[in-house]
Scaffold this active site. Sequence first.
Site, short mmCIF file in Angstrom:
data_model
loop_
_atom_site.label_atom_id
_atom_site.label_comp_id
_atom_site.label_asym_id
_atom_site.label_seq_id
_atom_site.Cartn_x
_atom_site.Cartn_y
_atom_site.Cartn_z
N ASP A 150 0.84 -1.20 0.00
CA ASP A 150 0.00 0.00 0.00
C ASP A 150 0.87 1.25 0.00
O ASP A 150 0.75 2.12 0.86
CB ASP A 150 -0.94 0.00 1.21
CG ASP A 150 -1.88 -1.20 1.20
OD1 ASP A 150 -3.08 -1.00 0.99
OD2 ASP A 150 -1.41 -2.33 1.38
N ASN A 210 -6.84 -3.77 -4.53
CA ASN A 210 -8.11 -3.23 -5.01
C ASN A 210 -7.94 -1.91 -5.75
O ASN A 210 -8.73 -1.58 -6.64
CB ASN A 210 -9.07 -3.04 -3.83
CG ASN A 210 -8.49 -2.20 -2.72
OD1 ASN A 210 -7.47 -2.57 -2.12
ND2 ASN A 210 -9.12 -1.08 -2.40
N HIS A 305 -11.71 -3.01 6.96
CA HIS A 305 -11.89 -4.13 6.01
C HIS A 305 -12.14 -5.45 6.74
O HIS A 305 -11.70 -6.52 6.30
CB HIS A 305 -10.67 -4.26 5.10
CG HIS A 305 -10.36 -3.02 4.33
ND1 HIS A 305 -11.20 -2.53 3.36
CD2 HIS A 305 -9.30 -2.18 4.38
CE1 HIS A 305 -10.67 -1.42 2.84
NE2 HIS A 305 -9.53 -1.18 3.44
N HIS A 332 -3.47 -4.15 2.27
CA HIS A 332 -4.88 -3.73 2.31
C HIS A 332 -5.25 -2.94 3.56
O HIS A 332 -5.82 -1.84 3.46
CB HIS A 332 -5.79 -4.94 2.16
CG HIS A 332 -7.20 -4.61 1.78
ND1 HIS A 332 -7.52 -3.64 0.84
CD2 HIS A 332 -8.39 -5.14 2.19
CE1 HIS A 332 -8.82 -3.58 0.70
NE2 HIS A 332 -9.38 -4.47 1.51
#
Length: 436
Positions: A150, A210, A305, A332
């Site tokens: 990330d 994502n 999440h 994530h």
Amino acid sequence: MKIFDLFLSFSIFFLSPFVSQAYNHDSNYTRPPPGADFIVSHGHPNFYPQQVHVSLAGKDHMRVTYITEDMNVASMVEYGKSPKKYDRKTTGESTSYRFFFYSSGKIHHIKIGPLQPSTTYYYRCGGHGKEYSFRTPPSTFPVEFAVAGDLGQTDWTVKTLDQITKRDFDVFLLPGDLSYADNHQPLWDSFGRLLENLASTRPWMVTEGNHEIESARIIEEHISFKAYNARWLMPHAESLSHSNLYYSFDAAGVHIVMIGSYTHYDSHSDQYRWLREDLRKIDRKRTPWLVAVMHTPWYSTNKAHEGEGEKMRKAMEGLLYRAQVDIVFAGHIHTYERFRPVYNHKADPCGPMHITIGDGGNREGLAYKFNNPRSPLSAFRESSFGHGRLRVIDKKRAHWSWHRNNDNFSVIADEVWFESSTSSSHCILNHFRNEL
């Protein structure tokens, strides 16, 4: 691309949420508020290579990727073992893509080799521009991996990358969410320029997150991972995968499987069948360590999440367990968390150690809300930006450390020595009772 660059900083303002303060659940360190996004322009003629990065591409080979705004530049790399002396030249392939009103430059992918291990090669891309160099990974232990997920391209990212460069490594692992372009394609170009000084010197191995999906169903029937697949070509063909979203590779005595969290993964899917066959073929005498990398964590005590990886865990965890995976990296969730060896939500000495390391420096900030009381499976958790280091010493021993990005210096906030599951006779017997 230049037209979009003029509006880049203005557009980022609307893309970026404000984060006032980060919170470290289990420490006294407080992350200061974010600064401005770190945008990198090209500043060279159109025929100059830019966004150069290298990746592993099968046994004894590397792939050099670069982009030129001039579509007539050749897809070619000259290279050799001495500066400015190129005794080998290889041509490759190129691609480009359109996304709404954006047109990419010419994206070049050149696979070079065979190359010798632990060797520095000097190279030039497309016959123009400056000289670069990379070092190939070793063929034997020890081998060291830098790990950060990330990333994005903020001043936090810059600090993390600066800390990574202060200590050498052999291979970079990135468990998804790279540029945070989120459909705004010039951010991919800025991201590539930001990484170039580091990514051109050591292989970067990535999997999708994502933020790489970038679907635009209004314009076309389906566009997913268009920029990611064009810009970050990984060795899926070399590992007999039909998709760039999942693949595997070897580094020294470590076999790494890069798994796709955002493509089909159930037992009838192509990815599942590929993973099962890939794991079946592993020779643990030749590669005694087995590592998995994905984007969405299967284990987390953070509220962000929450539960998103559970379906994938149920579908695939048995494969990784029976194959005796040693460690699983995920991103994530924008935090760091290390779990004790686990399988099916229970402590298991033969299960892998799961690590969430989604704290590279993205503009969305940190995930600081954890569930309490803390699960006994969670060994360490903290919401700070940083990166990790996996140093595999030999066929039995490895050392993991997480380096908190404490602004101008790095702090080792968590570390652990551990052994490969193949060194345990109990786990080996368990493996034979549970064939893939």
